[in-house]
Write an enzyme that holds these catalytic residues in place. Sequence first.
Site, mmCIF file in Angstrom:
data_model
loop_
_atom_site.group_PDB
_atom_site.id
_atom_site.type_symbol
_atom_site.label_atom_id
_atom_site.label_comp_id
_atom_site.label_asym_id
_atom_site.label_seq_id
_atom_site.Cartn_x
_atom_site.Cartn_y
_atom_site.Cartn_z
ATOM 1 N N SER A 149 0.810 -1.225 0.000
ATOM 2 C CA SER A 149 0.000 0.000 0.000
ATOM 3 C C SER A 149 0.848 1.282 0.000
ATOM 4 C CB SER A 149 -0.973 -0.008 1.179
ATOM 5 O OG SER A 149 -1.924 -1.014 0.957
ATOM 6 N N THR A 197 -6.018 -3.048 7.161
ATOM 7 C CA THR A 197 -5.901 -4.388 6.586
ATOM 8 C C THR A 197 -5.981 -5.430 7.694
ATOM 9 O OG1 THR A 197 -4.641 -5.747 5.044
ATOM 10 C CG2 THR A 197 -3.342 -4.337 6.488
ATOM 11 N N LYS A 230 -10.167 -5.298 9.850
ATOM 12 C CA LYS A 230 -11.195 -4.679 9.005
ATOM 13 C C LYS A 230 -12.574 -4.654 9.670
ATOM 14 C CE LYS A 230 -9.026 -5.575 4.567
ATOM 15 N NZ LYS A 230 -9.112 -6.171 3.251
ATOM 16 N N ASP A 271 -12.881 -2.607 -1.080
ATOM 17 C CA ASP A 271 -12.411 -3.936 -1.507
ATOM 18 C C ASP A 271 -13.305 -4.546 -2.586
ATOM 19 O OD1 ASP A 271 -10.079 -4.313 -0.109
ATOM 20 O OD2 ASP A 271 -11.053 -5.196 1.638
ATOM 21 N N GLY A 285 -14.384 -20.249 -0.311
ATOM 22 C CA GLY A 285 -14.110 -19.479 0.909
ATOM 23 C C GLY A 285 -15.319 -18.670 1.345
ATOM 24 N N ALA A 286 -15.430 -18.480 2.657
ATOM 25 C CA ALA A 286 -16.575 -17.739 3.201
ATOM 26 C C ALA A 286 -16.131 -16.800 4.320
ATOM 27 C CB ALA A 286 -17.626 -18.728 3.718
ATOM 28 N N GLY A 287 -14.897 -16.268 4.224
ATOM 29 C CA GLY A 287 -14.395 -15.343 5.237
ATOM 30 C C GLY A 287 -14.826 -13.910 4.924
ATOM 31 N N ALA A 292 -13.334 -11.428 3.185
ATOM 32 C CA ALA A 292 -13.200 -10.978 1.795
ATOM 33 C C ALA A 292 -14.294 -11.615 0.938
ATOM 34 C CB ALA A 292 -11.821 -11.349 1.257
ATOM 35 N N TYR A 327 -1.951 -12.401 -3.634
ATOM 36 C CA TYR A 327 -0.898 -11.951 -4.557
ATOM 37 C C TYR A 327 0.485 -12.247 -4.005
ATOM 38 C CZ TYR A 327 -1.387 -8.023 -1.391
ATOM 39 O OH TYR A 327 -1.505 -7.260 -0.260
HETATM 40 P P1 NAP Z 1 -10.579 -14.789 6.575
HETATM 41 O O1 NAP Z 1 -11.753 -13.982 6.961
HETATM 42 O O2 NAP Z 1 -9.640 -15.245 7.633
HETATM 43 O O3 NAP Z 1 -11.114 -16.080 5.773
HETATM 44 C C1 NAP Z 1 -10.241 -17.098 5.400
HETATM 45 C C2 NAP Z 1 -10.941 -18.073 4.461
HETATM 46 O O4 NAP Z 1 -9.958 -19.048 4.055
HETATM 47 C C3 NAP Z 1 -12.069 -18.865 5.122
HETATM 48 O O5 NAP Z 1 -13.022 -19.198 4.156
HETATM 49 C C4 NAP Z 1 -11.338 -20.128 5.604
HETATM 50 O O6 NAP Z 1 -12.166 -21.249 5.738
HETATM 51 C C5 NAP Z 1 -10.420 -20.359 4.413
HETATM 52 N N1 NAP Z 1 -9.278 -21.190 4.793
HETATM 53 C C6 NAP Z 1 -8.227 -20.844 5.575
HETATM 54 N N2 NAP Z 1 -7.390 -21.869 5.697
HETATM 55 C C7 NAP Z 1 -7.923 -22.892 4.983
HETATM 56 C C8 NAP Z 1 -7.510 -24.240 4.743
HETATM 57 N N3 NAP Z 1 -6.389 -24.718 5.262
HETATM 58 N N4 NAP Z 1 -8.284 -25.011 3.955
HETATM 59 C C9 NAP Z 1 -9.433 -24.516 3.403
HETATM 60 N N5 NAP Z 1 -9.882 -23.267 3.628
HETATM 61 C C10 NAP Z 1 -9.124 -22.457 4.407
HETATM 62 O O7 NAP Z 1 -9.660 -14.025 5.524
HETATM 63 P P2 NAP Z 1 -10.126 -12.912 4.452
HETATM 64 O O8 NAP Z 1 -9.944 -11.561 5.033
HETATM 65 O O9 NAP Z 1 -11.440 -13.299 3.908
HETATM 66 O O10 NAP Z 1 -8.993 -13.069 3.334
HETATM 67 C C11 NAP Z 1 -8.957 -14.209 2.485
HETATM 68 C C12 NAP Z 1 -7.820 -14.043 1.476
HETATM 69 O O11 NAP Z 1 -8.075 -12.920 0.627
HETATM 70 C C13 NAP Z 1 -6.476 -13.773 2.146
HETATM 71 O O12 NAP Z 1 -5.502 -14.510 1.463
HETATM 72 C C14 NAP Z 1 -6.259 -12.289 1.917
HETATM 73 O O13 NAP Z 1 -4.898 -11.940 1.851
HETATM 74 C C15 NAP Z 1 -6.930 -12.093 0.573
HETATM 75 N N6 NAP Z 1 -7.364 -10.687 0.350
HETATM 76 C C16 NAP Z 1 -6.835 -10.045 -0.715
HETATM 77 C C17 NAP Z 1 -7.226 -8.741 -0.977
HETATM 78 C C18 NAP Z 1 -6.643 -8.021 -2.175
HETATM 79 O O14 NAP Z 1 -6.726 -6.795 -2.241
HETATM 80 N N7 NAP Z 1 -6.088 -8.729 -3.133
HETATM 81 C C19 NAP Z 1 -8.162 -8.106 -0.159
HETATM 82 C C20 NAP Z 1 -8.691 -8.815 0.919
HETATM 83 C C21 NAP Z 1 -8.286 -10.126 1.175
HETATM 84 P P3 NAP Z 1 -12.851 -21.599 7.151
HETATM 85 O O15 NAP Z 1 -14.064 -20.730 7.239
HETATM 86 O O16 NAP Z 1 -13.148 -23.032 7.031
HETATM 87 O O17 NAP Z 1 -11.835 -21.272 8.212
#
Ligand code: NAP
Length: 438
Positions: free
Chosen positions: A16, A61, A65, A101, A125-127, A129, A213
């Site tokens: 950033s 970040t 968030k 985002d 994924g269901a986190g 993001a 990335y």
């Molecule tokens: P988060 O809320 O922690 O969610 C993580 C997600 O990954 C959940 O769905 C989790 O599943 C899954 N996961 C983690 N470990 C796993 C494993 N070993 N096997 C299967 N599923 C797994 O994170 P987030 O904020 O949503 O971010 C997710 C990704 O997006 C990160 O890599 C982040 O860096 C990236 N991101 C990128 C940008 C960008 O600008 N490019 C912006 C935001 C986020 P469970 O629910 O089962 O734990």
Amino acid sequence: MKKLAVIGYPIKHSYSPLIHNFISKKLNAPYVYEQVETPPDELGDVVKKLKDEGYLGFNVTAPYKEKVIEYLDEVSQDARLFGAVNTVVNKSGKLIGYNTDALGFYEALCYRNINPEGKHILMLGAGGAARSVAIKLAAKCDTLTVINRTKERLSELKRCVFDCTGHSIETELSRKTYDIIINCTSLGMIEEKSPLDDLSVIGENTFCVDLIYSPWRTKFLKESQNAGAKCQNGIYMLVFQAILAYRLFTGIDVPLSMADDIIKEVLSGRNIVLTGFMASGKTYIGKALAEKLERPFFDTDFEVEKECKMSITEIFEKKGEEYFRGKEVQVTEKISQEKGAVIATGGGAVLNADNVQNLRKNGTIVNLEPEYDVIAKRLSRNNEKRPLTKGQNIDDILERFEKRKPYYESCDLKIKITKNSDKEEVVNAILKGLEEMI
Ligand code: NAP
């Protein structure tokens, strides 16, 4: 100069500051953007400090968030819907939270002329993001399917998307193929693993996006590309959300077309890291590549020798392999902090997971993979200088190569080295491969 920042933990490798300061430089605008590492339990204090010190705004970040919302005076409708804030603007002492985002993600799709309308989309994924991306896409696409490791979290996302948009999502694979597949999990950031087991869902015209990335190309992207998909990594989302945040901070209508220049700037600051078995030509090719690109060159073996004031052979003889590996870890960690360098690694560097992690944070990994006869020919010339294979026959050496191959797999780009490859050709193949990765 007016001040801007990004807060998060850890934050050392955030792009950033580079992106925002590049935009300011391009526009000749009076803003300086810094990173503020915010350890757990200090979020409230840091937010207050930035406000009191008159910061014009800041990005938020992971992992704050969601948590940051309680420290803000107002939250935009979008951010409230997504339940997450990534941009905070200080309007005359009032902190207002926004979320760029989801729109950043959407703009990244548009950049590649991908229109989600009428498309069948699969999200992994269901986190946090995933939630904002799903809310953004649910109303636009034909069907949206989301799968996730933890079922409770998936049910929560399904409910949230319905409450916010009135649209239902599917939570089981029901189609043979999907038009767009998006990795919203964090799987692939550290381990060489992909959340997509069944590659048959990739059709002829499938577009695959990874939000990650770092590493530049995850296993998900590599496998998707091998299965014929067009791909995009998460840098595009990052860049577009940054442009949108910059507009909110400053009121300047930064053109989205600046994304190309920003991505070039990000790439010029990333290291190119050469890995490969002994005799694959990492140093020789690395030097030529660095010369061609006018970048600094580092070789982890040379740096270890400099540090120990001994040759590698002497280090092995006098101190042993374990000592060498320890020094290699220290040197690799230090060199990984370089920006825009070409780095040649020792043949065994990738056996250590810390080395790989460090090198991948700001480096694109290029593996030079020699054919058997290249190894045999090159080692027959100077094997006596190599402490690990000295006195071994070629079959033993090739067996070692086979054992190491899985470790070399965690690369972004693989270049085959045949007995006919010449230096110029290999350098050009690397440059072509890197360009195709954008
Ligand atoms: P988060 O809320 O922690 O969610 C993580 C997600 O990954 C959940 O769905 C989790 O599943 C899954 N996961 C983690 N470990 C796993 C494993 N070993 N096997 C299967 N599923 C797994 O994170 P987030 O904020 O949503 O971010 C997710 C990704 O997006 C990160 O890599 C982040 O860096 C990236 N991101 C990128 C940008 C960008 O600008 N490019 C912006 C935001 C986020 P469970 O629910 O089962 O734990």
